[in-house]
Design a protein around this motif. Structure first.
Motif, mmCIF file in Angstrom:
data_model
loop_
_atom_site.group_PDB
_atom_site.id
_atom_site.type_symbol
_atom_site.label_atom_id
_atom_site.label_comp_id
_atom_site.label_asym_id
_atom_site.label_seq_id
_atom_site.Cartn_x
_atom_site.Cartn_y
_atom_site.Cartn_z
ATOM 1 N N LEU A 24 37.638 -16.961 -24.386
ATOM 2 C CA LEU A 24 38.860 -17.758 -24.301
ATOM 3 C C LEU A 24 40.064 -16.889 -23.952
ATOM 4 O O LEU A 24 40.188 -15.754 -24.412
ATOM 5 C CB LEU A 24 39.127 -18.456 -25.638
ATOM 6 C CG LEU A 24 38.190 -19.606 -26.019
ATOM 7 C CD1 LEU A 24 38.459 -20.019 -27.468
ATOM 8 C CD2 LEU A 24 38.382 -20.794 -25.082
ATOM 9 N N THR A 45 43.070 -30.709 -27.857
ATOM 10 C CA THR A 45 43.037 -29.495 -27.052
ATOM 11 C C THR A 45 43.959 -29.572 -25.842
ATOM 12 O O THR A 45 44.231 -28.546 -25.209
ATOM 13 C CB THR A 45 41.616 -29.209 -26.549
ATOM 14 O OG1 THR A 45 41.194 -30.254 -25.661
ATOM 15 C CG2 THR A 45 40.633 -29.111 -27.714
ATOM 16 N N THR A 52 33.771 -25.811 -25.386
ATOM 17 C CA THR A 52 33.267 -26.973 -26.112
ATOM 18 C C THR A 52 31.779 -26.797 -26.376
ATOM 19 O O THR A 52 31.017 -26.461 -25.466
ATOM 20 C CB THR A 52 33.504 -28.276 -25.324
ATOM 21 O OG1 THR A 52 32.889 -28.189 -24.028
ATOM 22 C CG2 THR A 52 34.999 -28.526 -25.135
ATOM 23 N N ASP A 65 40.028 -21.845 -20.661
ATOM 24 C CA ASP A 65 41.066 -22.541 -21.418
ATOM 25 C C ASP A 65 40.481 -23.323 -22.591
ATOM 26 O O ASP A 65 41.180 -23.585 -23.569
ATOM 27 C CB ASP A 65 41.811 -23.520 -20.502
ATOM 28 C CG ASP A 65 42.489 -22.816 -19.362
ATOM 29 O OD1 ASP A 65 43.548 -22.209 -19.589
ATOM 30 O OD2 ASP A 65 41.949 -22.850 -18.239
ATOM 31 N N LEU A 66 39.201 -23.676 -22.470
ATOM 32 C CA LEU A 66 38.572 -24.523 -23.483
ATOM 33 C C LEU A 66 37.093 -24.193 -23.561
ATOM 34 O O LEU A 66 36.421 -24.063 -22.535
ATOM 35 C CB LEU A 66 38.766 -26.002 -23.124
ATOM 36 C CG LEU A 66 38.086 -27.052 -24.007
ATOM 37 C CD1 LEU A 66 38.576 -26.963 -25.445
ATOM 38 C CD2 LEU A 66 38.348 -28.460 -23.456
ATOM 39 N N ALA A 120 43.241 -30.844 -22.997
ATOM 40 C CA ALA A 120 42.467 -30.606 -21.773
ATOM 41 C C ALA A 120 43.057 -31.401 -20.617
ATOM 42 O O ALA A 120 43.321 -32.598 -20.744
ATOM 43 C CB ALA A 120 41.011 -31.007 -21.995
ATOM 44 N N GLY A 159 43.867 -20.459 -25.763
ATOM 45 C CA GLY A 159 42.779 -21.386 -25.442
ATOM 46 C C GLY A 159 42.166 -21.987 -26.691
ATOM 47 O O GLY A 159 42.312 -21.457 -27.801
ATOM 48 N N PHE A 160 41.467 -23.102 -26.511
ATOM 49 C CA PHE A 160 40.935 -23.858 -27.646
ATOM 50 C C PHE A 160 39.409 -23.809 -27.721
ATOM 51 O O PHE A 160 38.719 -23.757 -26.694
ATOM 52 C CB PHE A 160 41.360 -25.325 -27.553
ATOM 53 C CG PHE A 160 42.758 -25.595 -28.019
ATOM 54 C CD1 PHE A 160 43.024 -25.862 -29.352
ATOM 55 C CD2 PHE A 160 43.808 -25.576 -27.116
ATOM 56 C CE1 PHE A 160 44.316 -26.119 -29.774
ATOM 57 C CE2 PHE A 160 45.104 -25.833 -27.520
ATOM 58 C CZ PHE A 160 45.360 -26.102 -28.866
ATOM 59 N N PHE A 183 38.076 -27.721 -34.620
ATOM 60 C CA PHE A 183 38.956 -27.143 -33.604
ATOM 61 C C PHE A 183 39.472 -25.793 -34.084
ATOM 62 O O PHE A 183 39.662 -25.570 -35.279
ATOM 63 C CB PHE A 183 40.151 -28.065 -33.333
ATOM 64 C CG PHE A 183 39.773 -29.421 -32.827
ATOM 65 C CD1 PHE A 183 39.432 -29.620 -31.497
ATOM 66 C CD2 PHE A 183 39.759 -30.515 -33.691
ATOM 67 C CE1 PHE A 183 39.086 -30.877 -31.031
ATOM 68 C CE2 PHE A 183 39.410 -31.775 -33.227
ATOM 69 C CZ PHE A 183 39.083 -31.966 -31.902
ATOM 70 N N ASP A 240 42.436 -26.776 -15.895
ATOM 71 C CA ASP A 240 41.786 -26.012 -16.957
ATOM 72 C C ASP A 240 40.402 -25.553 -16.527
ATOM 73 O O ASP A 240 39.712 -26.235 -15.767
ATOM 74 C CB ASP A 240 41.651 -26.849 -18.231
ATOM 75 C CG ASP A 240 42.943 -26.972 -19.009
ATOM 76 O OD1 ASP A 240 43.917 -26.311 -18.619
ATOM 77 O OD2 ASP A 240 42.966 -27.730 -19.994
ATOM 78 N N VAL A 269 36.796 -24.857 -18.198
ATOM 79 C CA VAL A 269 36.097 -25.243 -19.422
ATOM 80 C C VAL A 269 34.679 -24.693 -19.401
ATOM 81 O O VAL A 269 33.971 -24.810 -18.391
ATOM 82 C CB VAL A 269 36.045 -26.776 -19.575
ATOM 83 C CG1 VAL A 269 35.333 -27.155 -20.870
ATOM 84 C CG2 VAL A 269 37.453 -27.371 -19.543
ATOM 85 N N ARG A 287 41.920 -22.169 -32.303
ATOM 86 C CA ARG A 287 42.681 -21.708 -31.144
ATOM 87 C C ARG A 287 42.710 -20.188 -31.112
ATOM 88 O O ARG A 287 42.817 -19.531 -32.145
ATOM 89 C CB ARG A 287 44.112 -22.251 -31.204
ATOM 90 C CG ARG A 287 44.864 -22.118 -29.889
ATOM 91 C CD ARG A 287 46.156 -22.906 -29.914
ATOM 92 N NE ARG A 287 46.712 -23.014 -28.558
ATOM 93 C CZ ARG A 287 47.836 -23.629 -28.274
ATOM 94 N NH1 ARG A 287 48.546 -24.204 -29.242
ATOM 95 N NH2 ARG A 287 48.281 -23.686 -27.041
#
Length: 254
Positions: A183, A89, A166, A163-164, A91, A187-188, A246, A95, A97, A248
């Motif tokens: 996101l 990602t 999780t 940006d992320l 990171a 972004g992931f 994962f 970022d 998150v 995007r």
């Protein structure tokens, strides 16, 4: 309950052979090697002795040390999984998150120490309190906000632009459905699951949500052994830890 106030001062790792203890400057601890007292002006690289003359090296806490010494509330994500997540990602510092399923908080701590700003959700109040103490120990309490509750209850109120994203929760597909509003473009999403059934659900939910570059990896790692007879992978332990999916967020028009 964890008293985060006890960790306002920096904490160091004191090491002598296989003995490791956490101490803040000015604290002392009775050990089997004698009473260990850390001076107020201690710095990483110093050597201090117990009252019996046993030397201990003073070390700054690093990620693997935190993994070993954080207070546990369950099985945390392993460093190998965290490394894969951060590598895939990208990171990094700056970022934003959104994390759900804090648990012990190892992932949140690694992300915070990389310079990311993390909002993490833990549904168990006691676990959330322990995680706050662990963030203080890791020195990232100013960058990691541990919220008590289920992230699904706040999805309408979160500002988005992360940006992320999780996830390490059983209801990950519900959150993934909202990934397009959470996101930013590019972004992931990263989803950790211990069982393959949850991984399939996460991957399908990501595709249905319109995310791109959906891929899943199983994390397997084997330690190498070297001795007089030769070299070979270690036979102890289980190499598998879990699965990481994962995806995007595409840019407009992609």
């Amino acid at each position: 309950m964890t008293d985060t106030g006890e960790r306002d001062r920096p904490t160091f790792l004191l090491v002598s052979g296989d003995r490791e203890f956490l101490l803040s400057p000015g604290e002392e601890k009775g050990t089997d090697l004698g009473v260990l007292e850390l001076p107020e002006d201690a710095d990483p690289g110093d050597v201090v002795e117990t009252h019996l003359g046993e030397p201990f090296s003073v070390r700054e806490l690093r990620g693997p040390d935190l993994f070993d010494h954080m207070e546990r509330t369950g099985a945390p994500m392993m460093p190998r999984d965290i490394g894969l997540l951060m590598g895939h990602t990208g990171a990094s510092a700056g970022d934003r998150v959104l994390d759900a399923g804090t648990g012990t908080g190892v992932l949140a701590a690694y992300l915070g120490r990389a310079g990311a700003s993390v909002t993490t959700y833990e549904s168990n109040p006691d676990f959330a309190d322990v995680a706050r103490g662990n963030m203080a120990l890791a020195g990232v309490a100013d960058r990691v906000e541990v919220r008590t509750g289920d992230v699904t209850a706040d999805l309408d109120d979160l500002s988005g632009g992360f940006d992320l994203l999780t996830l390490d929760t059983g209801d990950a597909p519900t959150v993934i459905e909202r990934a397009p509003t959470l996101l930013r473009a590019g972004g992931f999403l990263a989803v950790y699951t211990p069982f393959v059934e949850g991984t399939r659900e996460a991957a399908l939910a990501a595709r249905e949500a319109g995310l791109a570059e959906v891929e899943t990896y199983e994390t397997i790692q084997r330690r190498m052994d070297f001795d007089d007879r030769g070299s070979r992978p270690g036979t102890a332990g289980v190499g598998h830890t879990g699965y990481l999916t994962f995806a995007r967020m595409p840019a407009d028009g992609e």
